[in-house]
Design an enzyme around this catalytic site. Sequence first.
Site: not given
Ligand code: ATP
Ligand code: MG
Length: 343
Positions: A115, A207, A210
């Site tokens: 970040k 990765k 969201k």
């Molecule tokens: P943000 O970008 O807002 O952080 P995010 O996609 O990382 O969103 P989170 O709500 O932070 O989603 O994570 C929810 C769960 O999904 C966590 O257990 C995280 O490890 C898993 N996760 C997030 N992105 C991935 C990915 N690309 N592959 C596998 N697991 C993921």
């Molecule tokens: Mg996340």
Amino acid sequence: AQTIFSGIQPTGVPHLGNYLGALANWVALQKNADPQDRLIYSIVGYHAITLPQDPRRLERERMDIMASLLAIGINPERSILFHQDQVLEHVELAWILNCMTSMGKLKRVTTWKSKLAVARNDGTDKNQDDGHLSLGLFAYPVLQAADILLYKATRVPVGEDQRQHLELCRDLADVFNRTVKSPIFPVPRHIITPAKRVLSLRDPMQKMSKSAPAANSRILITDSFDEIAAKVRSAVTDSTRGITYDPISRPGVSNLVTIISGCTDESIESVVERLADKGHGELKGEVVDAVESKLGPVRREYERIKQDEGWIREVGRRGAEKARALAVETMVDVKTRLGLGAL
Ligand code: ATP
Ligand code: MG
């Protein structure tokens, strides 16, 4: 018996990475865990506000994510399913843990460092290390540790990207126990899923996320067949012929193989063997079919559940009550040990 805790941010409808990396495991545990095991799943609104959020949008996302979790098959009779922001003890324990966490430890967390790197590159933050980033974002992993320890969780099913945060949580459990000279918190362990890391369709060095700006970098669990097809068709691959699994030199193609394997339970080896001589177009066709077979039923269930917002709210209310009962018990213990018990 185990206590299993995991959370997801209300920052948008879950994507395929969330699903294959974490949420599918949440559902599987309902079947596979011992009936004595406690399952606790939380929508972590206080984590979402570590970055700026539009209030009306956040409120909608909190409803939508609850509907998503119900749609993938979280059963609120088997699992405690609740909004973190409705159980104040999360914040209370987080403060206590903040006071036991060194800044140095937090500065080494890679999510913070990335970040920070973004802030430096976009020029908003030339002179200062951490100028406009919030204290809350810095302390994000401490709040996450509080979420887990508040329920004395022993197992945490999260994606690979959370490994370092969980390490910090384990460390904090240990620091707390040593500080109060009593094993109040079990040291929790990571539960890894087979498809631990799903990558962005636009930039397979990142990765799937969201919060990434490009909407076509992720497949949402509520996407229509046409949306899935369009996103997969435009996925970045490479110019090498044939299909192999080589995450380092062919991240895009390997990610698509991972997605097929994650959606169908066919092993990576078997997918690669079957598609070895095929072109990228055929590979993508298989991806679309695999994703649709997995997400089609989820999408239909989501649309059904969304019709009854009253029920969605009721599930959240009941979940928060159950979570609070456990949280209060932990806090009495924690505060008494620190000299902050009832007078
Ligand atoms: P943000 O970008 O807002 O952080 P995010 O996609 O990382 O969103 P989170 O709500 O932070 O989603 O994570 C929810 C769960 O999904 C966590 O257990 C995280 O490890 C898993 N996760 C997030 N992105 C991935 C990915 N690309 N592959 C596998 N697991 C993921
Ligand atoms: Mg996340």
